[in-house]
Design a protein around this motif. Structure first.
Motif, PDB file in Angstrom:
ATOM      1  N   UNK A 125      -3.623   3.230   0.754  1.00 56.66           N
ATOM      2  CA  UNK A 125      -3.891   1.977   1.460  1.00 56.66           C
ATOM      3  C   UNK A 125      -4.001   0.807   0.494  1.00 56.66           C
ATOM      4  N   UNK A 126      -4.717   1.011  -0.605  1.00 59.08           N
ATOM      5  CA  UNK A 126      -4.976  -0.087  -1.537  1.00 59.08           C
ATOM      6  C   UNK A 126      -5.360   0.495  -2.892  1.00 59.08           C
ATOM      7  N   UNK A 127      -5.018  -0.229  -3.961  1.00 60.59           N
ATOM      8  CA  UNK A 127      -5.332   0.228  -5.309  1.00 60.59           C
ATOM      9  C   UNK A 127      -5.942  -0.923  -6.119  1.00 60.59           C
ATOM     10  N   UNK A 128      -6.783  -0.539  -7.069  1.00 64.34           N
ATOM     11  CA  UNK A 128      -7.309  -1.554  -7.980  1.00 64.34           C
ATOM     12  C   UNK A 128      -6.148  -2.120  -8.785  1.00 64.34           C
ATOM     13  N   UNK A 129      -6.075  -3.425  -8.910  1.00 67.39           N
ATOM     14  CA  UNK A 129      -4.916  -4.086  -9.497  1.00 67.39           C
ATOM     15  C   UNK A 129      -4.636  -3.606 -10.913  1.00 67.39           C
ATOM     16  N   UNK A 130      -5.680  -3.490 -11.727  1.00 65.12           N
ATOM     17  CA  UNK A 130      -5.465  -3.115 -13.123  1.00 65.12           C
ATOM     18  C   UNK A 130      -5.084  -1.646 -13.293  1.00 65.12           C
ATOM     19  N   UNK A 131      -5.275  -0.833 -12.228  1.00 66.05           N
ATOM     20  CA  UNK A 131      -4.955   0.595 -12.300  1.00 66.05           C
ATOM     21  C   UNK A 131      -3.681   0.952 -11.547  1.00 66.05           C
ATOM     22  N   UNK A 132      -3.112  -0.012 -10.830  1.00 67.22           N
ATOM     23  CA  UNK A 132      -1.942   0.286  -9.995  1.00 67.22           C
ATOM     24  C   UNK A 132      -0.703   0.520 -10.837  1.00 67.22           C
ATOM     25  N   UNK A 133       0.145   1.491 -10.451  1.00 67.82           N
ATOM     26  CA  UNK A 133       1.415   1.707 -11.153  1.00 67.82           C
ATOM     27  C   UNK A 133       2.286   0.455 -11.086  1.00 67.82           C
ATOM     28  N   UNK A 134       3.169   0.301 -12.048  1.00 69.13           N
ATOM     29  CA  UNK A 134       4.002  -0.889 -12.089  1.00 69.13           C
ATOM     30  C   UNK A 134       4.907  -1.016 -10.870  1.00 69.13           C
ATOM     31  N   UNK A 135       5.298   0.135 -10.303  1.00 66.98           N
ATOM     32  CA  UNK A 135       6.196   0.084  -9.149  1.00 66.98           C
ATOM     33  C   UNK A 135       5.437   0.025  -7.817  1.00 66.98           C
ATOM     34  N   UNK A 136       4.104  -0.120  -7.883  1.00 62.67           N
ATOM     35  CA  UNK A 136       3.301  -0.174  -6.646  1.00 62.67           C
ATOM     36  C   UNK A 136       3.551  -1.494  -5.922  1.00 62.67           C
ATOM     37  N   UNK A 137       3.896  -1.401  -4.640  1.00 64.07           N
ATOM     38  CA  UNK A 137       4.208  -2.590  -3.857  1.00 64.07           C
ATOM     39  C   UNK A 137       3.235  -2.798  -2.706  1.00 64.07           C
TER      40      UNK A 137
END
Length: 519
Positions: A125-137
């Protein structure tokens, strides 16, 4: 089943769950939100709502303005923050502002809890910005000390800002949702509300949630009370101490022993408990059983007077007083207006007061009351610099005469007024009924606003010998001035120059009656 089918199935489940949570806040909280419980072996627990919490959420979902009075530690802050996150996740550009008592630690604590909830939400649903994969949209979140942001790909971010209460707090933001946490204990609550309400009072509609344990004389208490009366647009929720199903009677009895002077305030069982609680209660001796009575026919010869605290923009207040041969003062009539009602000019008030001042004479006919005097607040005698007229001049035009100022005392007016009210409210045993208490002042139950206001009065924060400022000043000042005015007359020792006013009034009435018989 191959990988493609598994991915499609998972995608379908996620889409279905997303759709369910989008349309059902309660389901989102129950299934997705985790909160902190320091009493649990595992500090992170699912937010399994109790019945009272579910009712509170239903009220929040159905109303723009909600005020919640609660006992301590019932998870309502977690609930309101979970609701705020639901709105921020599923609505782009949604703005939340939370106002707390202090910047450190209260304002920071709200953001910490927001971060705690966000961290526990499903990764799909949602991820912490600094931990999100580069391809996370998908959605991402980030927090600072006093703010949190949810980034919506291709859309406006949703924000949560935590602010400390200050006189100008309400003017520095525009929000979709305003949360007033521990509202009863916020300094400058009146100034903040006056400034903040216009920021959410838009045609499209903003929302306010105010929650707190009670504090006597606060704007929060006034707002809750007005909500119960249905006059201010707020929906109200009360959550007693046993909203938490883990709390039983044994727990409550132990709590009473540990907090004997604060249990009603911190853990009320009823709204009445919350309204009657607090060490700052100005007149704890007030009791409906002692001081409030059913109306009776007042003998025509009893001495009568009035009191008034003027008001035009603010509500005015008028009271009628009489006294029996035993020296018991009775408050038997009131006249005021609600803030939501139309204003009434001073001369129109006076005309209404004259029309209300009727009594039955010895022949049971309606006649005008013989009002000995009307005591009026001192500001009514100050002349306007442009018109040269004072409020009392308009009262005269409306037919109210024999106007006097409140008596002066060596101490300040406020100290003397409170002392006199204590004197008249103090209960004592009725000489005719040993098991019954009475007092020097009794109030007809038709004086509903006065009866409502007395238990809500609190002492001044800086001087317990005074009553603190509140929304109930007009009723209290009128009541106090009426008692002060009589007290200064009735307490004088009768002599050749000063005859007891009750006796003098009765004898004058008798002389007039005898003269009529002789003619």
């Amino acid at each position: 089943m191959d990988r493609t089918e598994l991915v499609q199935q998972a995608t379908t489940k996620v889409a279905k769950k997303y759709s369910q949570w989008y349309s059902n806040c309660a389901q989102f909280i129950q299934e997705a939100v985790k909160i902190e419980d320091r009493d649990s072996p595992d500090i992170t627990i699912p937010f399994e709502m109790w019945g009272g919490q579910k009712d509170a959420l239903d009220t929040i979902l159905s109303n723009r303005l909600t005020v919640i009075m609660k006992a301590r530690q019932l998870g309502l802050t977690w609930l309101v923050l979970s609701y705020a996150i639901w709105m921020m996740v599923f609505k782009q550009g949604f703005s939340v502002v939370a106002l707390s008592k202090r910047e450190d630690p209260d304002a920071k604590e709200l953001v910490r809890r927001i971060g705690f909830i966000l961290k526990g939400l499903p990764k799909w649903l949602i991820r912490e910005k600094k931990m999100a994969p580069k391809d996370w949209q998908g959605l991402t979140w980030e927090v600072t000390v006093l703010s949190a942001t949810i980034h919506h790909p291709g859309g406006q971010p949703s924000t949560f800002q935590s602010m400390t209460a200050s006189p100008d707090s309400g003017r520095s933001f525009t929000a979709n949702l305003v949360i007033l946490d521990e509202w009863a204990y916020q300094m400058w609550a009146n100034e903040i509300w006056t400034a903040a309400y216009p920021t959410i009072n838009r045609p499209t509609g903003g929302q306010v949630i105010g929650l707190s344990t009670n504090r006597r004389g606060s704007l929060f208490e006034f707002t809750f009370r007005e909500a119960m009366r249905g006059v201010n647009g707020f929906a109200y929720v009360f959550l007693p101490w046993n909203t938490d199903p883990r709390r039983d009677d044994d727990w409550y009895e132990a709590t009473k022993k540990a907090l004997p002077s604060a249990v009603l305030q911190e853990y009320p069982a009823t709204v009445e408990d919350a309204f009657s609680a607090g060490e700052g209660t100005a007149f704890p001796e007030f009791s409906r059983d002692v001081h409030v009575i059913e109306p009776f026919d007042i003998p025509h010869w009893w001495y009568r007077w009035r009191a008034n605290d003027p008001g035009y923009t603010d509500p005015f207040f008028w009271l009628w007083f009489t006294i029996d041969p035993d020296g018991i003062v009775y408050v038997y009539r009131e006249y005021t207006r609600e803030r939501s009602e139309d204003r009434v000019t001073y001369s129109a008030q006076a005309k209404k007061v004259v029309s209300m001042s009727k009594m039955k004479d010895e022949k049971d006919k309606n006649v005008e009351e013989n009002i000995a005097f009307t005591v009026v607040g001192r500001d009514a005698f100050t002349r306007h610099p442009e018109t040269g007229k004072a409020i009392v001049n308009y009262y005269h035009e409306g037919g109210v005469t024999r106007l006097i100022e409140p008596p002066r005392d060596r101490s300040t007016d406020r100290i003397h007024r409170k002392a006199v009210v204590h004197e008249y409210l103090e209960p004592y045993l009725d000489g005719n009924h040993e098991d019954k208490r009475t007092a020097k002042v009794r109030i007809f139950d038709t004086c509903t606003k006065l009866i409502e206001c007395i238990p809500l009065l609190v002492t001044d924060d800086h001087d317990p010998e005074k009553v603190g400022d509140s929304e109930h000043d007009h009723a209290y000042d009128t009541f106090g001035m009426g008692l002060q005015a009589w007290h200064s007359r009735g307490s004088k020792k009768p002599n050749d120059e000063h005859v007891n006013p009750i006796k003098e009034h009765k004898e004058r009435k008798a002389r007039g009656k005898n003269r009529r018989k002789l003619t």
